[in-house]
Design an enzyme around this catalytic site. Structure first.
Site, PDB file in Angstrom:
ATOM      1  N   ARG A  70      -9.170  45.529 -43.700  1.00 50.57           N
ATOM      2  CA  ARG A  70     -10.529  45.287 -43.241  1.00 50.57           C
ATOM      3  C   ARG A  70     -10.741  45.428 -41.734  1.00 50.57           C
ATOM      4  O   ARG A  70     -11.873  45.332 -41.274  1.00 50.57           O
ATOM      5  CB  ARG A  70     -11.009  43.907 -43.729  1.00 50.57           C
ATOM      6  CG  ARG A  70     -11.457  43.965 -45.192  1.00 50.57           C
ATOM      7  CD  ARG A  70     -11.923  42.615 -45.713  1.00 50.57           C
ATOM      8  NE  ARG A  70     -10.804  41.762 -46.032  1.00 50.57           N
ATOM      9  CZ  ARG A  70     -10.058  41.872 -47.121  1.00 50.57           C
ATOM     10  NH1 ARG A  70     -10.335  42.787 -48.019  1.00 50.57           N
ATOM     11  NH2 ARG A  70      -9.041  41.056 -47.328  1.00 50.57           N
ATOM     12  N   GLY A 121      -2.215  36.829 -51.662  1.00 53.94           N
ATOM     13  CA  GLY A 121      -1.203  36.569 -52.684  1.00 53.94           C
ATOM     14  C   GLY A 121      -1.554  35.430 -53.603  1.00 53.94           C
ATOM     15  O   GLY A 121      -0.731  34.993 -54.399  1.00 53.94           O
ATOM     16  N   GLY A 122      -2.788  34.940 -53.529  1.00 52.80           N
ATOM     17  CA  GLY A 122      -3.192  33.825 -54.384  1.00 52.80           C
ATOM     18  C   GLY A 122      -3.113  34.137 -55.858  1.00 52.80           C
ATOM     19  O   GLY A 122      -3.006  33.236 -56.692  1.00 52.80           O
ATOM     20  N   TRP A 153      -7.576  35.172 -46.405  1.00 53.78           N
ATOM     21  CA  TRP A 153      -7.499  36.634 -46.406  1.00 53.78           C
ATOM     22  C   TRP A 153      -8.733  37.319 -45.839  1.00 53.78           C
ATOM     23  O   TRP A 153      -8.884  38.536 -45.954  1.00 53.78           O
ATOM     24  CB  TRP A 153      -7.162  37.173 -47.812  1.00 53.78           C
ATOM     25  CG  TRP A 153      -7.994  36.701 -48.957  1.00 53.78           C
ATOM     26  CD1 TRP A 153      -7.757  35.607 -49.746  1.00 53.78           C
ATOM     27  CD2 TRP A 153      -9.168  37.323 -49.483  1.00 53.78           C
ATOM     28  NE1 TRP A 153      -8.721  35.513 -50.720  1.00 53.78           N
ATOM     29  CE2 TRP A 153      -9.595  36.549 -50.593  1.00 53.78           C
ATOM     30  CE3 TRP A 153      -9.906  38.467 -49.147  1.00 53.78           C
ATOM     31  CZ2 TRP A 153     -10.723  36.870 -51.349  1.00 53.78           C
ATOM     32  CZ3 TRP A 153     -11.025  38.797 -49.899  1.00 53.78           C
ATOM     33  CH2 TRP A 153     -11.419  37.983 -50.991  1.00 53.78           C
ATOM     34  N   ASN A 172      -8.548  30.845 -53.676  1.00 51.60           N
ATOM     35  CA  ASN A 172      -8.414  30.098 -54.927  1.00 51.60           C
ATOM     36  C   ASN A 172      -7.044  29.440 -55.066  1.00 51.60           C
ATOM     37  O   ASN A 172      -6.053  29.912 -54.512  1.00 51.60           O
ATOM     38  CB  ASN A 172      -8.611  31.045 -56.109  1.00 51.60           C
ATOM     39  CG  ASN A 172      -7.615  32.191 -56.088  1.00 51.60           C
ATOM     40  OD1 ASN A 172      -7.830  33.200 -55.405  1.00 51.60           O
ATOM     41  ND2 ASN A 172      -6.511  32.061 -56.806  1.00 51.60           N
ATOM     42  N   ASP A 178     -11.944  31.205 -59.989  1.00 49.29           N
ATOM     43  CA  ASP A 178     -11.489  32.134 -58.941  1.00 49.29           C
ATOM     44  C   ASP A 178     -12.509  32.230 -57.815  1.00 49.29           C
ATOM     45  O   ASP A 178     -12.794  33.306 -57.287  1.00 49.29           O
ATOM     46  CB  ASP A 178     -11.217  33.538 -59.542  1.00 49.29           C
ATOM     47  CG  ASP A 178     -10.541  34.481 -58.551  1.00 49.29           C
ATOM     48  OD1 ASP A 178     -10.645  35.708 -58.722  1.00 49.29           O
ATOM     49  OD2 ASP A 178      -9.922  33.980 -57.575  1.00 49.29           O
ATOM     50  N   ASP A 201     -12.787  31.906 -54.543  1.00 48.63           N
ATOM     51  CA  ASP A 201     -12.272  31.880 -53.168  1.00 48.63           C
ATOM     52  C   ASP A 201     -13.384  31.517 -52.191  1.00 48.63           C
ATOM     53  O   ASP A 201     -14.521  31.987 -52.353  1.00 48.63           O
ATOM     54  CB  ASP A 201     -11.776  33.264 -52.733  1.00 48.63           C
ATOM     55  CG  ASP A 201     -10.679  33.816 -53.595  1.00 48.63           C
ATOM     56  OD1 ASP A 201      -9.526  33.844 -53.125  1.00 48.63           O
ATOM     57  OD2 ASP A 201     -10.979  34.222 -54.726  1.00 48.63           O
TER      58      ASP A 201
END
Lengths: 153, 561
Positions: free
Chosen positions: B145, B205-206, B257, B275, B318, B320
């Site tokens: 990003r 990596g969640g 992230w 998450n 989920d 996040d």
């Protein structure tokens, strides 16, 4: 195919590891496996070769014990011109390989993980000139997660 | 018989076989913390990920405005394409936000790419390509990003969790660090943030059951200064929100992230966390699961969590909360606004985390209810093994990572809204390091979806809505020209009147948008630049557009000469 057939026998029986036999090209990954040599200073070296009329890299899988600097001797024993495009930190590395030529490539790769490289001309990649460099090992201790060791598959 | 070989010589850099010059002007040498503190005032530049530390994605440039935007057109394009076998070849996307410093553009791409371009002409000046392993673990896509710029260097992370500092004049590596463990399933994709003489990073990596963390590094040397884990160990503050026995905490997720925001007066870095793991199987992690789905306010000098606010306790959808924490002021109060995946807009006091108010910002919410005082009541969630449960919003949320913008001129937030549901069926699985750890079978709806760019005042009242048939999946940019720029999944890049939502201009870019546009000027001419390259976690965000083509273009728009 019955479940008692051994895949390795079927591979050669069908000729999947030959040009213009089972299919048009040679199925990727159907060649030999070899380890690179580690020098005293931790750098690594290996020789990779295009054999005559195989349109494939030998070994199909080159195994490095860890990440770092790799010096390759690259040999084209074929009666046709190819090239090599290797992964390397900084920029990919390109080597033109005329018929019966020999050159060098210096690569820097992280580990663990594996990388594909190929001859980027025509459809050399699809005919069989795509091979792998596998880097074994673990990340440095400071990059490990602070938790008990976890079970892997 | 001895073979006489023709000498093939030594392999050369692939970039030598192109027109790149290999060097860029040394414009980054004097980019430092003082300039970053006042980044917005350098309106000709885009010095940091959100344009300024406050996360507002707002530019003072107004050469392009509501009167003349209908006349803008492409000034130049850059394209990269992809070749060979790369990790996530089906999921790479152009998610970057381009940085611009005095006529030089720094932009990151998928698979370890970094390009320096002439911001006036689009000419490629130098490039860096990190070799990313083919088998790296990626939950969502081979993406990046953006970068950070300071002290003559540019900084970015790679999908195999490396942090690199490159010489901004030629792309050569100055220093490099390994920030995560690829065997644990760690990756990295966010733009780092320069604060004082340090750099802040997070990781991904969640979905693999890692233990999330935020790190701080010395700008000059890369020395690791501190790490703050977002899931506490047993006995640490917050650990009472995880099971007392077992190792749920060790696989707890909570990854940071998306780039955070920073207030130099509070000395706090506002970081969103992701998450908990496993995403949908809450029974193995009873409790609120701090500090997942939260904003954590970190002391930038020590990494200590000074306060936190959890947007979705004991997440089962989920949701996040990594997305931007936009800093703004109202009635003399220092506030923070956050549009969460869970469909609610939260406004907090950023000095202490106190909730001011919370309001919905999407039409369909049925996972649960959050009342005005912040009380959370779950309603629909995967619970019984094998039983499908449908809920809104789906796991990509009412707003995914793509960013809102805030305009102090209009005192409005402009939000890319996504309205699509999903079905999750709990399927418990044991944890094995490096394997995806969701705890469910998940399918997002491929129809019955909607989206919009919606304008809200800071109290959460909707002021206007520009509707589309697809969920929005790209960041919004606001400018002092009273314009709001946004790209759609079907490729249109639009300019809307910031006050009314009226569409004033549109350009079909040829691929869906999944990035963050920025704006800058060179020699007095304003450009709006947008990366265009569809891909990423489409099966979660808009599976109804999974079959659309990828792209890899960067397009700069300007008024005619």
């Amino acid at each position: 195919m019955t479940i008692t057939d051994e895949p390795a026998n079927l591979l050669s029986e069908l000729g999947l590891d030959k040009q213009n036999h089972a299919t048009i090209g040679r199925l990727l990954g159907t060649g030999s496996i070899a380890r690179a040599t580690e020098r005293a200073d931790g750098t690594m070296e290996a020789t990779i070769r295009i054999k005559e009329d195989e349109v494939a890299w030998d070994p199909a899988v080159l195994v490095l014990p860890h990440g770092g600097d790799l010096e390759l001797t690259v040999i084209n024993d074929d009666k046709n011109t190819h090239a090599a495009l290797f992964p390397s930190n900084g920029d990919k590395k390109f080597l033109w390989l005329l018929n019966h030529s020999k050159g060098r490539a210096k690569l820097n790769l992280d580990g663990p993980g594996y990388y594909w490289y190929s001859s980027p001309g025509g459809n050399d990649e699809g005919r069989g000139l795509t091979a792998a460099i596998v880097v074994l090992g673990e990340v440095p201790p400071e990059a490990r997660l602070d938790r008990p060791d976890q079970q892997r598959p | 018989m001895t073979i006489e070989y023709v000498d093939a010589g030594e392999a050369i850099d692939h970039g030598a076989l192109s027109a790149i010059t290999g060097t860029a002007p040394a414009v980054a040498t004097n980019v430092n913390y003082d300039r970053l503190l006042d980044a917005r005032s350098e309106s000709h530049n885009w010095l940091t990920y959100y344009g300024a530390y406050d996360g507002q994605r707002y530019s003072l440039l107004d050469q392009i405005n509501t009167e003349n935007v209908k006349s803008i057109g492409p000034a130049w394009m850059f394209q990269a394409g992809t070749s060979g076998h790369i990790a996530g070849a089906s999921t790479y996307a152009f998610e970057a936000c381009p940085m611009v410093v005095d006529g030089v553009m720094y932009v990151t791409g998928w698979d370890g790419w970094f390009w320096a371009l002439d911001a006036k002409t689009g000419q490629q000046l130098w490039r860096y390509k990190h070799a990313v392993p083919f088998d790296v673990s990626l939950c969502c896509g081979n993406v990046n990003r953006g970068c950070a710029v300071a002290n003559g260097k540019v900084y970015f992370v790679t999908p195999n969790a490396h942090l690199l500092a490159l010489d901004a004049t030629n792309g050569k590596v100055v220093w490099e660090k390994t920030t995560g463990d690829v065997r644990a399933g760690e990756s990295a994709s966010m733009a780092p943030l320069v604060i004082k003489n340090t750099l802040i990073t997070g990781g991904a990596g969640g979905e693999f059951g890692v233990r999330g963390h935020i790190d701080c590094w010395d700008l000059e040397t890369g020395e690791h200064l501190w790490r703050t884990y977002t899931v506490p160990k047993p006995g640490e503050p917050g650990s009472e929100t995880w099971p007392a026995d077992g190792e749920a905490w060790a696989r707890g997720g909570g990854n940071h992230w998306v780039t955070g925001t920073y207030d130099p007066e509070t000395n706090l870095y506002y970081a969103g966390t992701g998450n908990p793991a496993p995403d949908f199987d809450g029974a193995v992690r009873e409790g609120d699961n701090l500090y997942t789905d939260s904003v954590v306010a970190l002391d930038v000098d020590t990494g200590e969590i000074k306060w936190h606010y959890q947007f979705t306790p004991h997440d089962l959808w989920d949701y996040d909360s990594t997305m931007e924490m936009t800093l703004f002021e109202r009635d003399g109060k220092k506030l923070l606004g956050h549009f969460d995946k869970n469909g609610y807009f939260f406004v907090l006091d950023r000095t202490n985390g106190e909730l001011q108010h919370v309001t919905p910002f999407v039409d369909r919410i049925d996972w649960g209810v959050i009342t005005r005082d912040g009380k959370v009541t779950p309603r629909k969630y995967p619970d019984k093994e094998g039983e499908p449960v449908h809920f809104y919003p789906g796991p990509a949320g009412a707003k995914e990572w793509t960013h809102a913008a805030y305009s102090p001129r209009t005192d409005m937030f402009y939000v890319p809204v996504a309205d699509v549901g999903a079905t999750a069926t709990r399927r418990r699985r044991e944890f094995k390091e490096g394997m995806p750890y969701w705890g469910a079978a998940v399918q997002v709806d491929i129809d019955d979806m909607a989206g919009s760019v919606s304008a809200f005042d800071s109290h959460g009242e909707e002021k206007w809505r520009w509707r589309l048939d697809y969920p929005m999946a790209a960041s919004v940019l606001a400018t002092a020209g009273d314009l709001v720029f946004a790209g759609t999944p079907t490729g249109e890049f639009v300019a809307l009147n910031a006050r009314t939502g009226e569409k004033l201009w549109e350009f079909q870019c040829g691929s869906g948008h999944h990035s963050s546009p920025s704006t800058y000027s060179v020699d007095g001419k304003q450009y709006v630049v947008v990366p265009v390259g569809w891909g990423g976690w489409l099966e979660g965000i808009i599976p109804g557009m999974l079959g659309a083509g990828h792209g890899s273009a960067l397009i700069a728009f300007a008024l005619p000469d």
